[in-house]
Design an enzyme around this catalytic site. Structure first.
Site: not given
Ligand code: NDP
Length: 455
Positions: A49, A54, A57, A121, A182, A184, A188, A269, A310, A444, A449
């Site tokens: 991440c 994440c 990215k 390890a 196709g 995430y 992105e 994947g 993961d 608004h 909303e």
């Protein structure tokens, strides 16, 4: 289940393998509960991440979005001179910030007296861990939090393709990039590269993008992405990738002649990192995809060995790994009752251009599960897009149980959809009804909303 730190039977109460989001949270909280903790990390503290996922990215997504803002701003009266994008400036600033966050994660561990071994390890006995340096330590509990790595499909020349790991370090942007997948990462990065001016081609083995998302939202992303210039090929596989003498690659796809591309990226994947960890030495059971099988408390079939994130392939999302790490620490070293993570109704987002966000069931899932459902839809052009002359519509969809009006899913594709969804997801998780949303006064003018105005 409290730790027994007084005993000297083991070197540590907890040894964590993998200092990503789940491992760091588990180690820090276990130490705060009084456990003597060590953690090993073969790459960089922070894991996928922070280092190659994440965080960098999202920074690239911000960087990419300026392309549209700089175009749109003219309709808002701004005149700007020559526009020029320098990839290396963005890349280096992003990588510097990643290093800063890595430092913050390391500080957190050190401030909690967690011993960090910056090396690989391996489990070499039921309670024994051997480090790459040859040092052997023992631990009462072992936590596997080694994450996952990109799957690289088996096609001739696959070794010439990059994964998202390398995308953050490119020397230069490709003029033409072919992205396989196709999901995430494909969507992105397609958005990012496209905004930077690259010629982007997505090649998907099936005919569905982001199959876990609602069909209406997926279709809208496909329509907008196509309008922005991203090319899609479905039901297509890779036959070969061959380097070309003048640079770049010859790529042969199943449905057309050989073509040239500057870069090929696989985003098909991620595979749990369980190989070479010595799990067999401790008798830890794996699933079919190589993932570690765990119970609701993240415990493996071996009583003192746990796994989070993961590597367990439950839900491959950072906040889920963090929750699993926290729950593990509270269960094993805390003073209260055991804590299991509730994996239901997890909100998620795809940081495409524009982004998608969702919580709960899609319309299809709800129909299958509940039979009677009521669907509310708001299909609108955000005010900013109207003034900018940007022909890009947003979509918000709410799925309710036809029997009692309970909201069972919300799906959006809109600028800032993930920001709106985080708040909406609380209501869905809490089991609120459409009537509760109707009773809430709108703010608004906002896009959000629409959520309380659907009829
Ligand atoms: P995804 O699971 O999202 O998508 C994988 C894609 O690759 C699908 O289109 C799938 O097709 C296709 N695919 C799978 N196997 C093969 C194969 N052998 N050959 C060709 N195509 C294949 O994976 P990503 O790599 O995009 O992302 C990995 C994980 O990382 C995600 O599942 C997600 O959990 C996490 N992630 C989350 C993000 C976020 O929260 N915003 C961002 C990035 C990643 P099909 O649909 O036919 O199976």
């Amino acid at each position: 289940m409290a730790a027994n730190s007084e005993t000297n039977e083991y070197d540590y109460d907890l040894f964590t393998i993998g200092a990503g989001s789940g491992g760091v949270r588990a180690s820090r909280v276990s130490a705060a509960h009084g456990a003597k903790v060590a953690i090993a990390e073969e790459h960089r503290v922070g894991g996928t991440c922070v280092i190659r996922g994440c965080v960098p990215k999202k920074m690239l997504v911000y960087g990419a979005h300026f392309a549209e803002d700089l175009e749109d701003c003219q309709r808002f009266g701004w005149e700007i001179g020559e526009r020029k994008f320098d990839w290396k400036t963005l890349r280096d600033n992003v990588l510097d910030d990643v290093t800063r966050i890595e430092g913050a994660y390391t500080d957190t561990l050190e401030n909690h007296d967690v011993t960090i071994f910056k090396e690989r390890a391996e489990i070499t006995g039921p309670h024994e861990i051997t480090l790459a340096s040859g040092k052997t330590v023992t631990a009462k509990h072992i936590l596997i939090a080694t994450g996952a790595h990109p799957r690289m499909p088996e096609c001739q020349g696959a070794e010439h393709a990059i994964s998202s790991n390398e995308a953050f370090h490119l020397d230069e942007l490709p003029k033409k990039i072919i992205i396989a997948g196709g999901g995430y990462i494909a969507n992105e990065f397609a958005g990012i590269f496209n905004e930077f001016g690259c010629d982007v081609h997505i090649v998907n083995r099936g005919e569905v993008l982001l199959r876990q998302y609602d069909e209406a939202v997926r279709d809208r992303l496909l329509q907008i992405s196509t309008m922005k210039g991203i090319k899609f090929r479905f039901n297509t596989t890779f036959e070969y990738i061959k380097p070309c003498d003048e640079g770049g690659y010859f790529v042969k796809l199943s449905d057309c002649d050989e073509e040239k591309a500057d870069l090929v990226m696989f985003a098909v994947g991620r595979v749990p990192n369980t190989k070479g960890l010595g799990l067999e030495n401790a008798g830890v059971e794996l699933g079919e995809a190589g993932e570690i099988k765990v119970d609701r408390f993240s415990k493996t079939n071996v009583d003192h060995i746990y796994a989070v994130g993961d590597v367990t392939d439950r839900v491959q999302l950072t906040p889920v790994a963090i929750r699993e790490g926290q729950a593990f620490a509270d269960t094993v070293f805390g003073k209260g009752d055991p804590v299991a993570v509730d994996h239901s109704c997890i909100p998620s987002a795809v940081f495409s251009h524009p982004p998608i966000a969702a919580v709960g069931m899609t319309e299809g899932e709800a129909k299958n599960k509940l039979g009677s459902v009521k669907v509310y839809l708001s299909d609108f052009r955000p005010m900013k897009n109207v003034l900018a002359g940007r022909n890009e519509r947003s979509l918000i969809k709410m799925i309710c149980d036809g029997e009692n009006g309970k909201i069972v899913g919300i799906h959006m594709i809109a600028p800032e959809a993930p920001e709106m969804m985080q708040a909406a997801a609380i209501a869905v998780k809490a089991g609120l009804t459409k009537a509760d949303f109707d009773a809430t006064v709108a703010i608004h003018p906002t896009m959000a909303e629409e959520i309380v105005l659907m009829r």
